[in-house]
Scaffold this motif. Sequence first.
Motif, PDB file in Angstrom:
ATOM      1  N   LEU A   1      29.031  55.082  54.149  1.00  9.89           N
ATOM      2  CA  LEU A   1      30.023  56.149  54.349  1.00  9.89           C
ATOM      3  C   LEU A   1      29.254  57.542  54.402  1.00  9.89           C
ATOM      4  N   HIS A   2      29.503  58.120  55.530  1.00  9.28           N
ATOM      5  CA  HIS A   2      28.536  59.380  55.452  1.00  9.28           C
ATOM      6  C   HIS A   2      29.392  60.654  55.358  1.00  9.28           C
ATOM      7  N   VAL A   3      30.407  60.796  55.973  1.00  7.62           N
ATOM      8  CA  VAL A   3      31.247  61.865  55.914  1.00  7.62           C
ATOM      9  C   VAL A   3      32.822  61.679  55.742  1.00  7.62           C
ATOM     10  N   LEU A   4      33.424  62.409  54.777  1.00  5.48           N
ATOM     11  CA  LEU A   4      34.921  62.484  54.700  1.00  5.48           C
ATOM     12  C   LEU A   4      35.220  63.984  54.645  1.00  5.48           C
ATOM     13  N   ARG A   5      36.334  64.041  55.421  1.00  2.00           N
ATOM     14  CA  ARG A   5      37.007  65.595  55.546  1.00  2.00           C
ATOM     15  C   ARG A   5      38.490  65.352  55.768  1.00  2.00           C
ATOM     16  N   ASP A   6      39.257  65.984  55.059  1.00  4.06           N
ATOM     17  CA  ASP A   6      40.728  66.195  55.629  1.00  4.06           C
ATOM     18  C   ASP A   6      40.794  67.321  56.175  1.00  4.06           C
ATOM     19  N   PRO A   7      41.322  67.101  57.487  1.00  5.87           N
ATOM     20  CA  PRO A   7      41.627  68.280  58.405  1.00  5.87           C
ATOM     21  C   PRO A   7      42.806  69.201  58.129  1.00  5.87           C
ATOM     22  N   THR A   8      42.593  69.962  57.060  1.00  3.60           N
ATOM     23  CA  THR A   8      43.744  70.672  56.642  1.00  3.60           C
ATOM     24  C   THR A   8      43.842  71.948  57.655  1.00  3.60           C
ATOM     25  N   ARG A   9      43.639  73.198  56.877  1.00  8.19           N
ATOM     26  CA  ARG A   9      43.581  74.566  57.790  1.00  8.19           C
ATOM     27  C   ARG A   9      42.731  74.493  59.056  1.00  8.19           C
ATOM     28  N   GLY A  10      43.153  74.633  60.206  1.00  7.37           N
ATOM     29  CA  GLY A  10      42.294  74.680  61.222  1.00  7.37           C
ATOM     30  C   GLY A  10      42.182  73.209  62.089  1.00  7.37           C
ATOM     31  N   GLY A  11      42.919  72.359  61.192  1.00  5.34           N
ATOM     32  CA  GLY A  11      43.398  70.985  61.859  1.00  5.34           C
ATOM     33  C   GLY A  11      42.023  70.118  62.147  1.00  5.34           C
ATOM     34  N   LEU A  12      42.080  69.039  63.131  1.00  3.96           N
ATOM     35  CA  LEU A  12      41.205  68.063  63.398  1.00  3.96           C
ATOM     36  C   LEU A  12      40.211  68.846  64.027  1.00  3.96           C
ATOM     37  N   ALA A  13      40.256  69.933  64.762  1.00  8.50           N
ATOM     38  CA  ALA A  13      39.281  70.726  65.588  1.00  8.50           C
ATOM     39  C   ALA A  13      38.233  71.243  64.783  1.00  8.50           C
ATOM     40  N   ALA A  14      38.904  72.112  63.751  1.00  4.57           N
ATOM     41  CA  ALA A  14      38.036  72.687  62.757  1.00  4.57           C
ATOM     42  C   ALA A  14      37.117  71.709  61.768  1.00  4.57           C
ATOM     43  N   ALA A  15      37.760  70.702  61.492  1.00  6.00           N
ATOM     44  CA  ALA A  15      37.366  69.752  60.658  1.00  6.00           C
ATOM     45  C   ALA A  15      35.727  68.989  61.480  1.00  6.00           C
ATOM     46  N   LEU A  16      36.253  68.642  62.629  1.00  5.06           N
ATOM     47  CA  LEU A  16      35.157  68.169  63.660  1.00  5.06           C
ATOM     48  C   LEU A  16      34.127  69.017  63.711  1.00  5.06           C
ATOM     49  N   ASN A  17      34.367  70.358  64.217  1.00  7.60           N
ATOM     50  CA  ASN A  17      33.404  71.260  64.374  1.00  7.60           C
ATOM     51  C   ASN A  17      32.676  71.649  63.218  1.00  7.60           C
ATOM     52  N   GLU A  18      33.177  71.658  62.009  1.00  8.95           N
ATOM     53  CA  GLU A  18      32.288  71.901  60.674  1.00  8.95           C
ATOM     54  C   GLU A  18      31.310  70.506  60.742  1.00  8.95           C
ATOM     55  N   ILE A  19      31.758  69.410  60.786  1.00  9.15           N
ATOM     56  CA  ILE A  19      31.024  68.344  60.528  1.00  9.15           C
ATOM     57  C   ILE A  19      29.878  68.351  61.546  1.00  9.15           C
ATOM     58  N   ALA A  20      30.088  68.693  62.698  1.00 10.25           N
ATOM     59  CA  ALA A  20      29.063  68.694  63.937  1.00 10.25           C
ATOM     60  C   ALA A  20      28.076  69.849  63.649  1.00 10.25           C
ATOM     61  N   ARG A  21      28.664  71.007  63.265  1.00 10.14           N
ATOM     62  CA  ARG A  21      27.690  72.195  62.979  1.00 10.14           C
ATOM     63  C   ARG A  21      26.842  71.683  61.708  1.00 10.14           C
ATOM     64  N   ASP A  22      27.566  71.357  60.592  1.00 10.63           N
ATOM     65  CA  ASP A  22      26.675  71.142  59.471  1.00 10.63           C
ATOM     66  C   ASP A  22      25.772  69.970  59.289  1.00 10.63           C
ATOM     67  N   SER A  23      26.156  69.013  60.396  1.00  6.51           N
ATOM     68  CA  SER A  23      25.223  67.873  60.363  1.00  6.51           C
ATOM     69  C   SER A  23      24.100  68.187  61.602  1.00  6.51           C
ATOM     70  N   GLY A  24      24.262  68.981  62.438  1.00  4.84           N
ATOM     71  CA  GLY A  24      23.395  68.973  63.583  1.00  4.84           C
ATOM     72  C   GLY A  24      23.767  67.938  64.595  1.00  4.84           C
ATOM     73  N   VAL A  25      24.698  67.318  65.161  1.00  7.32           N
ATOM     74  CA  VAL A  25      25.133  66.384  65.874  1.00  7.32           C
ATOM     75  C   VAL A  25      26.044  66.873  66.760  1.00  7.32           C
ATOM     76  N   ALA A  26      26.248  66.006  67.684  1.00  7.43           N
ATOM     77  CA  ALA A  26      27.412  66.020  68.828  1.00  7.43           C
ATOM     78  C   ALA A  26      28.344  64.922  68.444  1.00  7.43           C
ATOM     79  N   VAL A  27      29.456  65.531  68.756  1.00 12.34           N
ATOM     80  CA  VAL A  27      30.583  64.513  68.386  1.00 12.34           C
ATOM     81  C   VAL A  27      31.476  63.880  69.562  1.00 12.34           C
ATOM     82  N   ASP A  28      31.837  62.814  69.779  1.00 12.76           N
ATOM     83  CA  ASP A  28      32.552  62.610  71.383  1.00 12.76           C
ATOM     84  C   ASP A  28      34.007  61.898  70.800  1.00 12.76           C
ATOM     85  N   ILE A  29      34.960  62.410  71.225  1.00 10.52           N
ATOM     86  CA  ILE A  29      36.156  62.087  70.874  1.00 10.52           C
ATOM     87  C   ILE A  29      37.006  61.567  72.056  1.00 10.52           C
ATOM     88  N   ASP A  30      37.686  60.378  71.625  1.00 10.32           N
ATOM     89  CA  ASP A  30      38.426  59.958  72.914  1.00 10.32           C
ATOM     90  C   ASP A  30      39.921  60.383  72.646  1.00 10.32           C
TER      91      ASP A  30
END
Lengths: 345, 345
Positions: A221-250
Amino acid sequence: MIAECPVPRAESERVLLGHGAGGRLTAELLEHTVLPAFGGQNGPLEDAANLPGFDALVMTTDGFVVSPLFFPGGDIGSLAVHGTINDLAMRGAVPIALSVALIVEEGLELGRLEAVLRSLGKAAQEAGVPVITGDTKVVGRGAADQVFITTTGIGRRLPGLSPSASDARAGDAVLLSSPIGLHGTAVLSTREGLGFEADIASDTRPLHRLVAALAPLGDRLHVLRDPTRGGLAAALNEIARDSGVAVDIDEGAVPVPGPVAAACDILGLDPLHVANEGCMVAFVAPDAADAALAALRSLPEGSGAVRIGNVLAADGHPGRVVMRTAVGARRVVDMPLGEQLPRIC
Amino acid sequence: MIAECPVPRAESERVLLGHGAGGRLTAELLEHTVLPAFGGQNGPLEDAANLPGFDALVMTTDGFVVSPLFFPGGDIGSLAVHGTINDLAMRGAVPIALSVALIVEEGLELGRLEAVLRSLGKAAQEAGVPVITGDTKVVGRGAADQVFITTTGIGRRLPGLSPSASDARAGDAVLLSSPIGLHGTAVLSTREGLGFEADIASDTRPLHRLVAALAPLGDRLHVLRDPTRGGLAAALNEIARDSGVAVDIDEGAVPVPGPVAAACDILGLDPLHVANEGCMVAFVAPDAADAALAALRSLPEGSGAVRIGNVLAADGHPGRVVMRTAVGARRVVDMPLGEQLPRIC
């Protein structure tokens, strides 16, 4: 992350509503105003931080200013408990104690305050965490809006779990525990009297049991994040930024309830930007995806868990979140800039 | 202490400023509204509580709403650090971590917010405690007054110390670490432009080092309390009530700076009711009084420490605080009812 303000701040610069919205303006406020004041030597200000000298313990604090106080599915009291428990849970911890600080506006009906506190007490009891200390301040009429609640939580890490927003890895499966958009649209609809509140209720609830169900995954289990303020977009962007990875969503895999989609259409909101209070994203190793989904689905709050995407192999765009749409196009999911929905939590 | 509200509350009952003043109205609000909501099974809500499962750790939370933000001797930032450290210190603990939650009014000058946060960071650094986590919310213009700060602290108990407001005993010496009345009169004078602020500065400062200096007393240190909201009168009344003892104070021994006395005279305030943010009362066994005074006086913040009275042998008036005046009369020192000085901390 911690830097001095690069240019002198103009006298005229003022705090905007968007500075509290969880998007880019919030990140700027933290980076330029809040963190430098704390010297930086303590590292970044995280939602839940390790307690120095006590590896098993984490601490988090959150102010709740939601308006109105009561909305379909919850109120400021239950929200203050759930939000704080969930910040602990996202660090792999279960709550062991809460503190509650009230700032009350003179003239608030005592019955209304009691109803909020009863709900807060009930939420804490249902989550199995005691409120061990508190504080009450009263300010004059017009100096606050009814009541603000700041909840601080101490949690104990589940053994073997150390999820972090900086730990997403190429190939990870991206899971979402339940549909998005309910909390923000429920609060906004109630506040503005838009009429959607008959069909939409906030998803506010504690997530620590869901995290406990994932504990057997251990370091897969690598990452957990609850998408509160800023929603799912903010949560995924924070994770992508902090981990230095690209995230692909369907896009087709992201569950958006019909009434939420309808409300967002009319209001011109992107459901990806709307705050949630009862769902989380989990990034897990590819070989753990099925076990993780089964664990999430074993509890009512995770019965709608789905896989919504994955982390791309290094592709030259670290920090980017991309969504594949129904027609096969790809669009970049941006970090929300500022405030779409003020006073949502 | 924890009881259901004895009579149904009238619809019309509302929160008063006095409910936040630390006096009898605050006690009523806690007893009838706050504590019942939390089920009561967790015991009384204390300023600093033991963390369940971690005997050495205590937790406290405090909201700061002082107006104006800046006053002689301090500001809301330093006050938020000192107040929280002192709540921990009064339980015999030194601070190990702080969290900071901001509620900011839209339109506040960023430079002003930065100045507050710099002061907060400096106060934490000087006290040797890291700010490990935080939260920032922004509310619209008029929904808050500039900025409110809620600070939560975790402290580690000094070995052998377990002071409690319920542990005063017959014969105890009552010590006071420094003069009273400075904080409340400094804030009030600044807010109202009364002109005393040239001669009076808040006593805001951390007291944990003073408590550490008392550590060698061990279990001969019975009670520590910082007389904040409600002043020395409230602190002594709470101790007398919680310990079931009568406290006898020598009016002439209580240090009241000249400018404080003058300001109180003109404003019709009793210096005993005025909030302090940098002094404490200590109840110690009679044979420890001299050692305790010497320990307090060994540090700058305790250089003015004095003995102001003692706990009476059981006299049939447990819970009462009596003051011997200069002319030899005795008067009862009452618990302040409600608000004399709103938004003082």
